[in-house]
Each structure stands twice: as C-alpha cells, then as structure tokens.
Design a protein around this motif. Sequence first.
Motif, PDB file in Angstrom:
ATOM      1  N   GLY A  48       0.805  -1.210   0.000  1.00 42.88           N
ATOM      2  CA  GLY A  48       0.000   0.000   0.000  1.00 42.88           C
ATOM      3  C   GLY A  48       0.838   1.260   0.000  1.00 42.88           C
ATOM      4  N   PHE A  49       1.942   1.240   0.733  1.00 41.30           N
ATOM      5  CA  PHE A  49       2.805   2.421   0.780  1.00 41.30           C
ATOM      6  C   PHE A  49       3.421   2.701  -0.588  1.00 41.30           C
ATOM      7  CE2 PHE A  49       3.511   1.117   5.451  1.00 41.30           C
ATOM      8  CZ  PHE A  49       2.364   1.782   5.834  1.00 41.30           C
ATOM      9  N   GLU A  50       3.806   1.647  -1.299  1.00 42.13           N
ATOM     10  CA  GLU A  50       4.337   1.876  -2.648  1.00 42.13           C
ATOM     11  C   GLU A  50       3.259   2.438  -3.561  1.00 42.13           C
ATOM     12  OE1 GLU A  50       6.816  -0.274  -6.276  1.00 42.13           O
ATOM     13  OE2 GLU A  50       6.184  -1.477  -4.554  1.00 42.13           O
ATOM     14  N   ALA A  51       2.036   1.957  -3.421  1.00 44.00           N
ATOM     15  CA  ALA A  51       0.948   2.445  -4.266  1.00 44.00           C
ATOM     16  C   ALA A  51       0.689   3.935  -4.062  1.00 44.00           C
ATOM     17  CB  ALA A  51      -0.327   1.653  -3.986  1.00 44.00           C
ATOM     18  N   VAL A  70     -13.744  12.138  10.524  1.00 45.19           N
ATOM     19  CA  VAL A  70     -14.648  11.404  11.408  1.00 45.19           C
ATOM     20  C   VAL A  70     -13.998  11.239  12.779  1.00 45.19           C
ATOM     21  CG1 VAL A  70     -15.919   9.254  11.746  1.00 45.19           C
ATOM     22  CG2 VAL A  70     -15.615  10.178   9.434  1.00 45.19           C
ATOM     23  N   PRO A  71     -14.535  11.858  13.812  1.00 40.70           N
ATOM     24  CA  PRO A  71     -13.975  11.661  15.151  1.00 40.70           C
ATOM     25  C   PRO A  71     -13.989  10.180  15.521  1.00 40.70           C
ATOM     26  CG  PRO A  71     -15.536  13.486  15.140  1.00 40.70           C
ATOM     27  CD  PRO A  71     -15.677  12.799  13.814  1.00 40.70           C
ATOM     28  N   ASN A  72     -12.872   9.699  16.015  1.00 37.27           N
ATOM     29  CA  ASN A  72     -12.699   8.285  16.371  1.00 37.27           C
ATOM     30  C   ASN A  72     -12.801   7.349  15.162  1.00 37.27           C
ATOM     31  OD1 ASN A  72     -12.562   9.088  19.117  1.00 37.27           O
ATOM     32  ND2 ASN A  72     -14.805   9.009  19.240  1.00 37.27           N
ATOM     33  N   GLY A  73     -12.729   7.919  13.959  1.00 34.71           N
ATOM     34  CA  GLY A  73     -12.784   7.098  12.760  1.00 34.71           C
ATOM     35  C   GLY A  73     -11.490   6.348  12.523  1.00 34.71           C
ATOM     36  N   ALA A  74     -11.500   5.503  11.525  1.00 43.57           N
ATOM     37  CA  ALA A  74     -10.322   4.712  11.175  1.00 43.57           C
ATOM     38  C   ALA A  74      -9.364   5.561  10.348  1.00 43.57           C
ATOM     39  CB  ALA A  74     -10.736   3.474  10.386  1.00 43.57           C
ATOM     40  N   LYS A  75      -8.090   5.432  10.650  1.00 44.03           N
ATOM     41  CA  LYS A  75      -7.067   6.148   9.892  1.00 44.03           C
ATOM     42  C   LYS A  75      -6.531   5.250   8.776  1.00 44.03           C
ATOM     43  CE  LYS A  75      -5.660   9.162  13.714  1.00 44.03           C
ATOM     44  NZ  LYS A  75      -4.526   9.664  14.548  1.00 44.03           N
ATOM     45  N   VAL A  76      -6.122   5.889   7.696  1.00 43.01           N
ATOM     46  CA  VAL A  76      -5.595   5.169   6.541  1.00 43.01           C
ATOM     47  C   VAL A  76      -4.075   5.249   6.576  1.00 43.01           C
ATOM     48  CG1 VAL A  76      -5.557   5.005   4.020  1.00 43.01           C
ATOM     49  CG2 VAL A  76      -7.655   5.747   5.207  1.00 43.01           C
ATOM     50  N   PRO A  77      -3.385   4.128   6.812  1.00 43.32           N
ATOM     51  CA  PRO A  77      -1.922   4.153   6.893  1.00 43.32           C
ATOM     52  C   PRO A  77      -1.288   4.806   5.663  1.00 43.32           C
ATOM     53  CG  PRO A  77      -2.735   2.037   7.647  1.00 43.32           C
ATOM     54  CD  PRO A  77      -3.917   2.774   7.077  1.00 43.32           C
ATOM     55  N   GLY A  78      -0.246   5.588   5.928  1.00 33.54           N
ATOM     56  CA  GLY A  78       0.461   6.271   4.855  1.00 33.54           C
ATOM     57  C   GLY A  78      -0.147   7.584   4.444  1.00 33.54           C
ATOM     58  N   ARG A 449       9.760   4.784   1.014  1.00 28.45           N
ATOM     59  CA  ARG A 449       9.176   5.545  -0.090  1.00 28.45           C
ATOM     60  C   ARG A 449       8.393   6.756   0.397  1.00 28.45           C
ATOM     61  NH1 ARG A 449       9.471   2.267  -4.703  1.00 28.45           N
ATOM     62  NH2 ARG A 449       9.701   0.036  -4.253  1.00 28.45           N
ATOM     63  N   ILE A 450       7.797   6.672   1.608  1.00 30.38           N
ATOM     64  CA  ILE A 450       6.902   7.765   2.018  1.00 30.38           C
ATOM     65  C   ILE A 450       7.167   8.313   3.415  1.00 30.38           C
ATOM     66  CG2 ILE A 450       5.047   6.976   0.478  1.00 30.38           C
ATOM     67  CD1 ILE A 450       3.634   5.885   2.942  1.00 30.38           C
ATOM     68  N   LYS A 454      13.336   9.117  10.528  1.00 33.74           N
ATOM     69  CA  LYS A 454      12.973   8.981  11.932  1.00 33.74           C
ATOM     70  C   LYS A 454      11.729   8.111  12.093  1.00 33.74           C
ATOM     71  CE  LYS A 454      11.573  11.676  16.000  1.00 33.74           C
ATOM     72  NZ  LYS A 454      11.306  13.046  16.519  1.00 33.74           N
ATOM     73  N   GLN A 455      10.704   8.348  11.260  1.00 38.21           N
ATOM     74  CA  GLN A 455       9.473   7.568  11.376  1.00 38.21           C
ATOM     75  C   GLN A 455       9.703   6.124  10.939  1.00 38.21           C
ATOM     76  OE1 GLN A 455       6.030   9.466   9.680  1.00 38.21           O
ATOM     77  NE2 GLN A 455       4.601   7.956  10.486  1.00 38.21           N
ATOM     78  N   GLN A 456      10.534   5.934   9.930  1.00 43.37           N
ATOM     79  CA  GLN A 456      10.872   4.570   9.523  1.00 43.37           C
ATOM     80  C   GLN A 456      11.446   3.773  10.694  1.00 43.37           C
ATOM     81  OE1 GLN A 456      13.238   4.209   5.802  1.00 43.37           O
ATOM     82  NE2 GLN A 456      12.714   6.361   5.492  1.00 43.37           N
ATOM     83  N   LYS A 457      12.358   4.380  11.422  1.00 41.77           N
ATOM     84  CA  LYS A 457      12.985   3.694  12.555  1.00 41.77           C
ATOM     85  C   LYS A 457      11.962   3.344  13.623  1.00 41.77           C
ATOM     86  CE  LYS A 457      17.632   5.686  11.992  1.00 41.77           C
ATOM     87  NZ  LYS A 457      18.666   6.565  12.586  1.00 41.77           N
ATOM     88  N   GLN A 458      11.035   4.270  13.878  1.00 40.18           N
ATOM     89  CA  GLN A 458      10.000   4.008  14.870  1.00 40.18           C
ATOM     90  C   GLN A 458       9.099   2.849  14.437  1.00 40.18           C
ATOM     91  OE1 GLN A 458       8.217   7.923  14.922  1.00 40.18           O
ATOM     92  NE2 GLN A 458       9.370   8.569  16.740  1.00 40.18           N
TER      93      GLN A 458
END
Length: 483
Positions: A48-51, A70-78, A449-450, A454-458
């Motif tokens: 998905g991240f590559e897409a 949307v409060p408390n809604g689902a987040k979309v990774p990336g 890719r995205i 720092k975030q990659q390491k986490q």
Amino acid sequence: MASIISNERPQPDQVLTDIVDYVLDYKVESDVAWRTAFYCFLDTLGCGFEALTYPACTKLLGPVVPGTIVPNGAKVPGTAYQLDPIQAAFNIGTIVRWLDFNDTWLAAEWGHPSDNLGGILATADWLSRTRVANGEKPLKAKVVLEAMVMAHEIQGVLALENSFNKVGLDHVILVKVASTAVVGKLLGLNREELINAVSLAFVDGQALRTYRHAPNTGSRKSWAAGDATSRAVRLALIAQTGEMGYPSVLTAPVWGFYDVSFKGQAFKFQRPYGSYVMENILFKISFPAEFHAQTAAEAAMQLHEQLALVGKTVEDIARITIRTHEAAIRIIDKKGPLHNPADRDHCIQYMVAVPLIFGRLTAEDYEDIIAQDPRIDILRDKMSCQEDPQFTADYHDPQKRAIANALTIEMKDGTVLPEVYVPYPIGHPRRREEGIPKLIEKYKRNLARIFSEKQQKQIIQSTLDYDTFVALDVQQLVDLMVR
C-alpha cells in the motif's frame, strides 16, 4: 397445474453456517499461521505504501465528501485521512491491491486474500478508537492477525474447488464474503446476525471479470477489492441493526445464487476450514506481476544474465517458447496492443520481455515511458505459450501447488539456450526460508518511499518483532504509520 411454492422459511444453507461457526468457534493454534499472518500484514501494508507514490491510485482516496474528518474514525496508513470504517476500508483495500504486489492464492479460483485487510484493519482501528474514547480497552494487533487467518481461510477454501471466473464472476466476491464474516465477528454479531450478514454478501450483485480481460482490461481491477471489502463492512453494519438475512440465498430454486450465477452447481469443498490457507499463502516478493507469471519473470531474469555471458542481446533472439500451465494461458497469454499499466501487468509476454531487456521488473516498468520501448513489442511477437499438462496438474495438486514456467530461447544463428525451468516462485511456502528475509527487505524499501528516516525507525522498532507487534493496541499500530 403449476406447482405450489412453499413459503416456509428454510434453515440457513450449510455453506453459511459452516462459515459462521468457523469464525465464531475456531481457535487458531498453528504457530506457522500466526507467524505467516504477521509477515503478511507487513507485506500487505508495504504494498500500500508503494501504491501511494502513484497519482492514479491516490486520486481515488480520501473521504467521499472532501474535508470530512470522522472523530474516532479509522485512519488510513500512509496518509492523513481519518474516515468512517466503510470508506477507510475502501482506501486501505485499494492501496494494498493497486500494484498487484500483495499475496496470492491459486486454485480453481485465484485471488489475493490479504485484500481483506482493508475491512479488517479499518474496523479494528475504528472500534479501538471508539473504545478508548469510551474509557474501554482497545483491541490488540493479534486480533487483526486472527481475522486475517480466518479471512484467508474462508476465501481460500471456497476457491479450492469452485471456479467463479469460469462463470464470468470476479474473485472479489470471495473478498466480500470473507470480509463480511470476520468484520461481523469484530463487531460482535451473534450467530444469527452473522449468518444474515454473510447471506447479504451472497445476495448482492457480483462483479464481472470484464475489467480483467481483453479488450476491456483496466484499472478497476486495482480498486475492485477495495470496493468489495468496504461493501463487506457496510453489510456487517446493516446486519448489526437486526436487519433480516436470506437463509437459502445459495440453494433457493430459480432465485438462489447457484441457479442464477453458478450454472446450477453447488459449491464443492476439498477440506474443512482451519488455517491451511495462511500457512500456504504465496507472497509476491520479487516482482509486481500477476502471479501466474512470477516464475516466468524469474526465468527471464536468469536468461538475461545468460545472454550477457554468451555475448548476445535481445536483438539476436529468433523465438521464445513459454512452457506453462493452463491458468496462465487463460488469463495472461495476450497478443496485440496493451493500452495501460493494468493491461501490461496481465500479459505474460510483457512480463517476460521487460526482464530480458532490462534485467528487472518493477511497478514503474508498466508505465507508458517504459512501454514505448519498441523492443518490448518486438520480443512479445516472438513468444508463444504452450500448455504443459504436468504443469497444470502440479498447479492443482494440494501437495505441490506449483506455479511452473519454463522458457526456451532460440537465437537467430540457430543456437538454443538451455531451458530455464522454475517450478516454485520465491514467495512459495517451499521457499519460505529464502523468501522471508527478502520480504522484510521489500517492506523496508516501501517504508522508505513515504516516511521520514525517523518515522521509519520508529515503525521498524515496533513492527519487526512478532511479540512486540501482537502486544500493540490497534490504534497505536496505525498511528505509527500515518502522516
């Protein structure tokens, strides 16, 4: 005299109750299944991240109404999107399938069971955030893995003996059915409600395979699974309200699925539901290519090196023979012009030509800038596919599940290079030890890719260790991967 049709409400079809009883009662005890699901999760989101680097994909993402949060809604990774679970499922399902690089299951029907992650992750994330907001405990990541094992099993076992493509239906019907079952369980549906939900998935109109085949091959095949898994969330939520189901949706004379859409044939089953499918899932590791061509592309890579060793180039080739299995010929043996990336990644000749010329096959190689190279179509015209009945038999053999291809090149001077035969792709269970390190490399490449370094390491610190991963709250896991 016309016969009188009974209006007695029947008992639910056995297929429905078997799925629901499996989802509600089965305990996943296979360590292989748990570990494989873990790797599957990483690989699927990585795809998905590559897409997300492709505008043709990202233009479809986000809320239905721009700006909606949307409060408390689902987040979309990336991404930065936070959506209702139905639309989030579409977003997640679309990105993971877009490049045809996530896992594969091959049988009488084929498909990509990790497509179900769209509905699973969106629902689990939304439920977890809602629980936290209400002062309750969120779901753990292990619940996501369990749902993946079960969705894989439902989709895969239904596919073993039942060919939906032969009646013109797309395999995403199985994504809808499997996602409805496992999402319904996440929502806490009782047995009756869950049977109703699964019946609603079957009674739906089903997608045609039109968009996967010449002359209509197009990009809907890249978002069809997102559509199916999001529809599953919608149907499970409808069933949660107490909406009725249709107990003989499959078997009802004239109006049931078997008579309307399956030529009057009942489903056949090779084995009961367990964890077989996840344990034997096929990963796409080396190439973003339709899976029936994975071994052909691997063979082409080897032949690219052989050509260099003997001082030859693709211009010296007179003909190429592709010895293959029946399913490959039916799906991806394609002549004539190729109109778009979706057309090209379902053409075995294209997926052999590119590695022979360039020594690689990446997602970028399906784009117009590469496809304009005249050498590709010249090579395609020199290729012929021939079915090997043993390859076809090994493809269906549950003890082998091979996806064999063999390439032979004849040069213009009459020289014939030794045939290169690859029975199992690197993502096959028989090559797991070789494949998993490369799968992790693929995951890390896709993170890079995205995400910032720092975030990659986490992300890597929290997701590459199985025990650390399964202990994460779902919303914490997703928050690691949003932008």
